[in-house]
Design a protein around this motif. Structure first.
Motif, short mmCIF file in Angstrom:
data_model
loop_
_atom_site.label_atom_id
_atom_site.label_comp_id
_atom_site.label_asym_id
_atom_site.label_seq_id
_atom_site.Cartn_x
_atom_site.Cartn_y
_atom_site.Cartn_z
N SER A 1 0.84 -1.24 0.07
CA SER A 1 -0.05 -0.01 0.04
C SER A 1 0.94 1.30 0.07
CB SER A 1 -0.92 0.07 0.94
OG SER A 1 0.10 0.13 2.46
N ASP A 2 2.14 1.48 0.47
CA ASP A 2 2.70 2.50 0.54
C ASP A 2 4.48 1.98 0.52
OD1 ASP A 2 3.17 0.92 3.07
OD2 ASP A 2 3.17 2.74 4.23
N PHE A 3 4.54 0.94 -0.33
CA PHE A 3 5.96 0.41 -0.64
C PHE A 3 6.10 -0.43 -1.75
CE2 PHE A 3 4.18 -2.92 1.86
CZ PHE A 3 4.91 -3.96 1.36
N ALA A 4 7.32 -0.61 -2.44
CA ALA A 4 7.48 -1.60 -3.31
C ALA A 4 9.01 -2.18 -3.23
CB ALA A 4 7.48 -1.05 -4.61
N LEU B 1 -17.31 -22.48 -1.59
CA LEU B 1 -16.41 -21.65 -0.70
C LEU B 1 -15.95 -20.36 -1.41
CD1 LEU B 1 -13.90 -24.16 -0.13
CD2 LEU B 1 -14.99 -22.67 1.66
N GLU B 2 -16.01 -19.23 -0.63
CA GLU B 2 -15.85 -17.87 -1.03
C GLU B 2 -14.17 -17.54 -1.16
OE1 GLU B 2 -16.89 -13.22 0.18
OE2 GLU B 2 -17.83 -14.79 1.17
N PRO B 3 -13.89 -17.22 -2.46
CA PRO B 3 -12.45 -16.98 -3.01
C PRO B 3 -12.25 -15.62 -1.93
CG PRO B 3 -13.67 -17.29 -4.82
CD PRO B 3 -14.65 -17.04 -3.89
N LYS B 4 -10.84 -15.68 -1.49
CA LYS B 4 -10.19 -14.88 -0.85
C LYS B 4 -9.77 -13.70 -1.70
CE LYS B 4 -6.35 -13.94 2.35
NZ LYS B 4 -5.19 -14.31 2.82
N LYS B 5 -10.19 -12.47 -1.39
CA LYS B 5 -9.59 -11.42 -2.40
C LYS B 5 -8.15 -10.72 -1.98
CE LYS B 5 -14.39 -9.52 -2.72
NZ LYS B 5 -15.28 -8.33 -2.56
N ALA B 6 -7.45 -10.59 -3.26
CA ALA B 6 -6.19 -10.18 -2.91
C ALA B 6 -6.11 -8.85 -2.49
CB ALA B 6 -5.62 -10.36 -4.44
N GLY B 7 -5.32 -8.48 -1.65
CA GLY B 7 -5.12 -7.12 -1.11
C GLY B 7 -3.64 -6.76 -0.75
N PRO B 8 -3.11 -5.63 -0.45
CA PRO B 8 -1.85 -5.45 0.01
C PRO B 8 -1.40 -6.11 0.98
CG PRO B 8 -3.38 -3.47 0.29
CD PRO B 8 -4.01 -4.22 -0.57
N LEU B 9 -0.23 -6.51 1.22
CA LEU B 9 0.37 -7.26 2.27
C LEU B 9 1.32 -6.25 3.11
CD1 LEU B 9 1.31 -10.63 0.80
CD2 LEU B 9 -0.94 -10.10 1.83
N PRO B 10 1.25 -6.47 4.32
CA PRO B 10 2.17 -5.61 5.23
C PRO B 10 3.75 -5.99 4.62
CG PRO B 10 1.35 -7.32 6.56
CD PRO B 10 0.73 -7.21 5.59
N ARG B 11 4.60 -4.74 5.04
CA ARG B 11 5.99 -5.06 4.49
C ARG B 11 6.84 -6.27 5.03
NH1 ARG B 11 10.94 -0.27 5.26
NH2 ARG B 11 12.57 -1.69 5.06
N GLU B 12 6.26 -6.64 6.53
CA GLU B 12 7.21 -7.54 7.02
C GLU B 12 6.81 -8.53 6.45
OE1 GLU B 12 5.18 -5.33 8.84
OE2 GLU B 12 6.76 -3.90 9.74
N VAL C 1 5.85 -9.15 3.51
CA VAL C 1 6.36 -9.28 1.88
C VAL C 1 7.92 -9.72 2.08
CG1 VAL C 1 6.80 -7.95 -0.08
CG2 VAL C 1 4.73 -7.84 0.86
N GLU C 2 8.41 -8.90 2.98
CA GLU C 2 10.05 -9.38 2.84
C GLU C 2 10.27 -10.96 3.36
OE1 GLU C 2 12.38 -7.00 5.87
OE2 GLU C 2 11.49 -5.08 4.47
N GLN C 3 9.45 -11.57 4.19
CA GLN C 3 9.46 -12.67 4.37
C GLN C 3 9.21 -13.70 3.14
OE1 GLN C 3 10.69 -14.05 7.62
NE2 GLN C 3 10.97 -15.84 6.23
N LEU C 4 8.22 -13.28 2.62
CA LEU C 4 7.73 -13.87 1.24
C LEU C 4 8.93 -13.92 0.25
CD1 LEU C 4 4.44 -12.82 0.42
CD2 LEU C 4 5.01 -15.05 1.33
N VAL C 5 9.60 -12.87 0.21
CA VAL C 5 10.80 -12.72 -0.83
C VAL C 5 11.84 -13.59 -0.52
CG1 VAL C 5 12.69 -11.17 -1.68
CG2 VAL C 5 10.30 -10.33 -1.56
N ARG C 6 12.16 -13.78 1.14
CA ARG C 6 13.39 -14.49 1.58
C ARG C 6 12.99 -16.20 1.32
NH1 ARG C 6 13.55 -10.57 5.73
NH2 ARG C 6 12.38 -11.93 7.08
N ASP C 7 11.62 -16.41 1.50
CA ASP C 7 11.25 -17.71 1.28
C ASP C 7 11.10 -18.20 -0.07
OD1 ASP C 7 10.75 -18.09 3.97
OD2 ASP C 7 8.64 -17.65 3.89
N ALA C 8 10.94 -17.46 -0.95
CA ALA C 8 11.00 -17.39 -2.38
C ALA C 8 12.14 -17.91 -2.83
CB ALA C 8 10.47 -16.51 -3.20
N PHE C 9 13.35 -16.91 -2.53
CA PHE C 9 14.60 -17.37 -2.96
C PHE C 9 15.30 -18.65 -2.02
CE2 PHE C 9 14.20 -13.24 -5.09
CZ PHE C 9 15.03 -13.44 -6.17
#
Length: 260
Positions: free
Chosen positions: A46-49, A205-216, A218-226
């Motif tokens: 929401s306020d970072f990339a 089942l109702e699909p979960k809507k995509a929304g902006p994630l908190p910075r912490e 996202v950073e953990q997702l990046v580390r897990d992905a690599f």
């Protein structure tokens, strides 16, 4: 009518003076590109990339270097990058990536000198598309991703093909391990195949809507992905370079990855 070799013309179809001695044809060609491996990914909030990439450079099964950055600050100080508000990642042919980075940086700095204000990430995205399209007959052999904050302060991410086609996305992976990382991002960031618990059974089942994630997160997702990618792909590894773009500037973070 006969040919110079005494053969009837009807029997000499396909005759060539360059092949008069009957030697087989040999094709001489030059291929100017190589793939130097590695992967990059970007995620917006929401306020970072965030743009990130590994630091391994390869040529086939050889490791050229264990520290070749693929993520660059654009438009900042030449030495430190201070003052930059746009980040570019390039993966593919390292020489083309460096050339593209330098050209885009010159354009962004020229804009600031001429107009007295920084170029917006939206304008920079369009200009990068034009730069790539101008080289469409001999393209930069890279997959580029551009990131920054838009006019509303929200994270903006643009991904490109080698000839300039682009789109704004919430997340994107590129490079050697893109086929491993992108399904993970689709599930965790774009909420594909995720449902709200207790909202029903089976197809109800109702699909979960995509929304902006908190910075912490996202950073953990990046580390897990690599961390997962280096276990499965030999062209990815050594180090993780992460650039976080916020209103206060661009922060660079480095994490070690497996070196085998």
């Amino acid at each position: 009518m006969t040919t110079l070799s005494g053969q009837p013309l009807s029997e000499a179809i396909g005759y060539s003076f360059s092949n008069a001695n009957g030697a087989p044809h040999r094709e001489h060609s030059f291929y100017p590109y190589t793939d130097n491996g590695g992967s990059t990914l970007g995620i917006t909030g929401s306020d970072f990339a965030i743009l990130a990439g590994d630091t391994r450079s390869v040529a086939g099964y050889n490791i050229n270097s264990r520290y070749v950055p693929k993520v660059f600050k654009i438009g900042g100080d030449d030495e430190t990058g201070d003052g930059a508000h746009i980040v570019l990642s390039v993966v593919g042919f390292a020489a083309d990536g460096q050339a593209l980075k330098e050209r885009l940086e010159a354009v962004v700095k020229m804009y600031k000198y001429q107009h007295g204000k920084p170029m917006s990430v939206r304008a920079c995205a369009q200009r990068l598309s034009t730069i790539l399209y101008q080289k469409r007959f001999f393209p930069y052999y890279v997959h580029a991703i551009l990131a920054g904050l838009d006019e509303e302060g929200k994270g903006a991410l643009y991904s490109y093909d080698p000839v300039g086609s682009y789109e704004r996305e919430q997340c994107r992976a590129a490079g050697s391990a893109a086929s491993l990382i992108m399904p993970f991002l689709d599930n965790q960031v774009n909420s594909k195949n995720q449902y709200i618990p207790g909202s029903g059974e089976g197809h109800a089942l109702e699909p979960k809507k995509a929304g902006p994630l908190p910075r912490e997160t996202v950073e953990q997702l990046v580390r897990d992905a690599f961390t997962s990618a280096v276990e499965r792909h030999i062209e990815v590894g050594d180090g993780l370079q992460m650039m976080v773009i916020t209103r206060s500037g661009v922060e660079e973070i480095y994490y070690p990855l497996k070196k085998d």
